[in-house]
Design a protein around this motif. Sequence first.
Motif, PDB file in Angstrom:
ATOM      1  N   VAL A 155       8.046  19.886  -6.186  1.00 28.48           N
ATOM      2  CA  VAL A 155       7.781  18.281  -4.876  1.00 28.48           C
ATOM      3  C   VAL A 155       6.608  17.374  -5.383  1.00 28.48           C
ATOM      4  O   VAL A 155       6.803  16.718  -5.836  1.00 28.48           O
ATOM      5  CB  VAL A 155       8.234  19.166  -3.514  1.00 28.48           C
ATOM      6  N   LEU A 156       5.046  17.775  -5.599  1.00 29.49           N
ATOM      7  CA  LEU A 156       4.741  16.832  -5.795  1.00 29.49           C
ATOM      8  C   LEU A 156       4.111  16.162  -7.734  1.00 29.49           C
ATOM      9  O   LEU A 156       4.322  15.283  -8.350  1.00 29.49           O
ATOM     10  CB  LEU A 156       3.137  17.813  -5.900  1.00 29.49           C
ATOM     11  N   LYS A 157       5.268  17.348  -8.003  1.00 24.31           N
ATOM     12  CA  LYS A 157       5.534  17.114 -10.350  1.00 24.31           C
ATOM     13  C   LYS A 157       6.215  16.619  -9.343  1.00 24.31           C
ATOM     14  O   LYS A 157       6.635  15.097 -10.673  1.00 24.31           O
ATOM     15  CB  LYS A 157       5.518  18.263 -10.383  1.00 24.31           C
ATOM     16  N   TYR A 158       7.325  16.305  -8.898  1.00 26.10           N
ATOM     17  CA  TYR A 158       8.108  15.361  -8.665  1.00 26.10           C
ATOM     18  C   TYR A 158       8.032  13.643  -8.738  1.00 26.10           C
ATOM     19  O   TYR A 158       8.180  12.076  -9.266  1.00 26.10           O
ATOM     20  CB  TYR A 158       9.840  15.527  -8.408  1.00 26.10           C
ATOM     21  N   ALA A 159       7.336  14.035  -7.811  1.00 28.35           N
ATOM     22  CA  ALA A 159       6.909  12.986  -7.161  1.00 28.35           C
ATOM     23  C   ALA A 159       5.765  11.921  -7.982  1.00 28.35           C
ATOM     24  O   ALA A 159       6.022  10.467  -7.807  1.00 28.35           O
ATOM     25  CB  ALA A 159       5.402  12.794  -5.331  1.00 28.35           C
ATOM     26  N   MET A 160       5.349  12.467  -8.612  1.00 25.22           N
ATOM     27  CA  MET A 160       3.999  12.010  -9.619  1.00 25.22           C
ATOM     28  C   MET A 160       4.565  10.730 -10.944  1.00 25.22           C
ATOM     29  O   MET A 160       4.207  10.834 -11.106  1.00 25.22           O
ATOM     30  CB  MET A 160       3.166  12.618  -9.922  1.00 25.22           C
ATOM     31  N   SER A 161       5.903  11.566 -11.297  1.00 26.25           N
ATOM     32  CA  SER A 161       6.592  11.690 -12.088  1.00 26.25           C
ATOM     33  C   SER A 161       7.325   9.691 -12.028  1.00 26.25           C
ATOM     34  O   SER A 161       8.278   9.208 -12.612  1.00 26.25           O
ATOM     35  CB  SER A 161       7.376  12.229 -12.548  1.00 26.25           C
ATOM     36  N   LEU A 162       8.083   9.639 -10.426  1.00 26.54           N
ATOM     37  CA  LEU A 162       8.210   8.840 -10.314  1.00 26.54           C
ATOM     38  C   LEU A 162       7.524   7.178 -10.586  1.00 26.54           C
ATOM     39  O   LEU A 162       6.753   7.571 -10.538  1.00 26.54           O
ATOM     40  CB  LEU A 162       8.789   7.913  -9.139  1.00 26.54           C
ATOM     41  N   ASP A 163       8.745   5.997 -11.302  1.00 30.00           N
ATOM     42  CA  ASP A 163       8.145   5.119 -11.810  1.00 30.00           C
ATOM     43  C   ASP A 163       8.005   4.215 -11.384  1.00 30.00           C
ATOM     44  O   ASP A 163       7.983   3.837  -9.666  1.00 30.00           O
ATOM     45  CB  ASP A 163       9.053   4.192 -12.643  1.00 30.00           C
ATOM     46  N   GLN A 164       6.319   3.619 -11.349  1.00 32.81           N
ATOM     47  CA  GLN A 164       5.636   3.077  -9.607  1.00 32.81           C
ATOM     48  C   GLN A 164       6.524   1.681  -9.562  1.00 32.81           C
ATOM     49  O   GLN A 164       5.532   0.656  -8.821  1.00 32.81           O
ATOM     50  CB  GLN A 164       4.201   2.448 -10.468  1.00 32.81           C
ATOM     51  N   LYS A 165       7.298   1.196 -10.952  1.00 32.38           N
ATOM     52  CA  LYS A 165       7.683  -0.286 -10.722  1.00 32.38           C
ATOM     53  C   LYS A 165       8.216   0.054  -9.121  1.00 32.38           C
ATOM     54  O   LYS A 165       8.780  -0.517  -8.979  1.00 32.38           O
ATOM     55  CB  LYS A 165       8.167  -0.664 -12.057  1.00 32.38           C
ATOM     56  N   ASN A 166       9.168   0.880  -9.216  1.00 35.04           N
ATOM     57  CA  ASN A 166      10.120   1.369  -8.488  1.00 35.04           C
ATOM     58  C   ASN A 166      10.053   2.073  -7.124  1.00 35.04           C
ATOM     59  O   ASN A 166      10.813   1.956  -5.616  1.00 35.04           O
ATOM     60  CB  ASN A 166      11.966   1.875  -9.004  1.00 35.04           C
ATOM     61  N   VAL A 169       4.147   5.925  -3.704  1.00 33.84           N
ATOM     62  CA  VAL A 169       4.460   7.464  -3.539  1.00 33.84           C
ATOM     63  C   VAL A 169       2.679   7.591  -3.082  1.00 33.84           C
ATOM     64  O   VAL A 169       1.482   7.628  -3.199  1.00 33.84           O
ATOM     65  CB  VAL A 169       4.414   9.186  -4.722  1.00 33.84           C
ATOM     66  N   LEU A 170       3.074   8.793  -1.855  1.00 35.06           N
ATOM     67  CA  LEU A 170       1.853   8.174  -1.088  1.00 35.06           C
ATOM     68  C   LEU A 170       1.464   9.563  -0.408  1.00 35.06           C
ATOM     69  O   LEU A 170       2.698  11.217  -0.515  1.00 35.06           O
ATOM     70  CB  LEU A 170       1.344   7.530   0.186  1.00 35.06           C
ATOM     71  N   GLN A 171       0.391  10.353  -1.231  1.00 33.51           N
ATOM     72  CA  GLN A 171       0.186  11.742  -0.336  1.00 33.51           C
ATOM     73  C   GLN A 171      -0.913  11.780   0.825  1.00 33.51           C
ATOM     74  O   GLN A 171      -1.572  11.412   0.723  1.00 33.51           O
ATOM     75  CB  GLN A 171      -0.633  12.635  -1.198  1.00 33.51           C
ATOM     76  N   TYR A 172      -0.511  12.144   1.977  1.00 32.02           N
ATOM     77  CA  TYR A 172      -2.010  11.815   3.381  1.00 32.02           C
ATOM     78  C   TYR A 172      -2.246  13.550   3.515  1.00 32.02           C
ATOM     79  O   TYR A 172      -1.255  14.096   3.995  1.00 32.02           O
ATOM     80  CB  TYR A 172      -1.054  11.498   4.464  1.00 32.02           C
ATOM     81  N   ASN A 173      -2.653  13.650   3.680  1.00 34.78           N
ATOM     82  CA  ASN A 173      -3.232  14.896   3.412  1.00 34.78           C
ATOM     83  C   ASN A 173      -4.908  15.354   4.055  1.00 34.78           C
ATOM     84  O   ASN A 173      -5.808  14.120   3.542  1.00 34.78           O
ATOM     85  CB  ASN A 173      -3.114  16.451   2.936  1.00 34.78           C
ATOM     86  N   PHE A 174      -5.792  16.347   5.326  1.00 29.37           N
ATOM     87  CA  PHE A 174      -6.663  16.668   5.426  1.00 29.37           C
ATOM     88  C   PHE A 174      -6.880  17.491   3.943  1.00 29.37           C
ATOM     89  O   PHE A 174      -6.692  19.041   4.415  1.00 29.37           O
ATOM     90  CB  PHE A 174      -6.597  16.837   6.834  1.00 29.37           C
ATOM     91  N   ILE A 175      -8.269  17.250   3.780  1.00 24.59           N
ATOM     92  CA  ILE A 175      -8.775  18.061   2.170  1.00 24.59           C
ATOM     93  C   ILE A 175      -9.875  19.393   3.192  1.00 24.59           C
ATOM     94  O   ILE A 175     -10.395  19.772   2.234  1.00 24.59           O
ATOM     95  CB  ILE A 175      -9.281  17.362   1.556  1.00 24.59           C
TER      96      ILE A 175
END
Length: 190
Positions: A155-166, A169-175
């Motif tokens: 899922v992370l790999k897919y989300a990172m591949s999405l075109d920023q023009k369209n 994508v945000l990742q929200y987590n406690f590290i």
Amino acid sequence: MKLKGILPFARFLLDEFLQEGDTAVDATCGNGNDTLYLAKKVGKSGSIFGFDIQEQAIENTGKKLREHNENNQVTLVHASHASIKAEIPEVHHGRVKAAIFNLGYLPGGDKEVVTSPASTLKAVEQLLEIMAKVSILILVIYSGHPEGKVEKDKVLKYAMSLDQKNYHVLQYNFINQKNDPPFIIAIEKR
């Protein structure tokens, strides 16, 4: 301001995009908490489509909705979320303002039945195709089991591949939390 926990942050995002009369999707009904939240948010004039592969989840969700008199605007679908595009009537295509997934397994259910990367990614792709121009897709990712780790990575790999023009994508987590805490991937369709 205090930092919001994972589930409160997911609801905060839903609140930013949904209003009465809108259409939304709960891609993993589970015990019905998100479905009920969405139903209350869109009101009697809105439409919610809830999906789950487990009959127990559909039953739990239906019962919760009836208890709160929020079942008339909800269509529950006992099928994989990978069939979202086919199951949601075309009249709603282009009108879905929000969607949420809680990946993993049914709380209190069979922990051997889990979401899979293949069906999740197929569902995400279909949703992004039929969602409104300005909308939000939220994935709450639980990776504390072996299949969950694989799904998280894909899922992370897919989300990172999405075109920023369209998409944003945000990742929200406690590290600094231990034991694979859940986190959010939020995809805003622009």
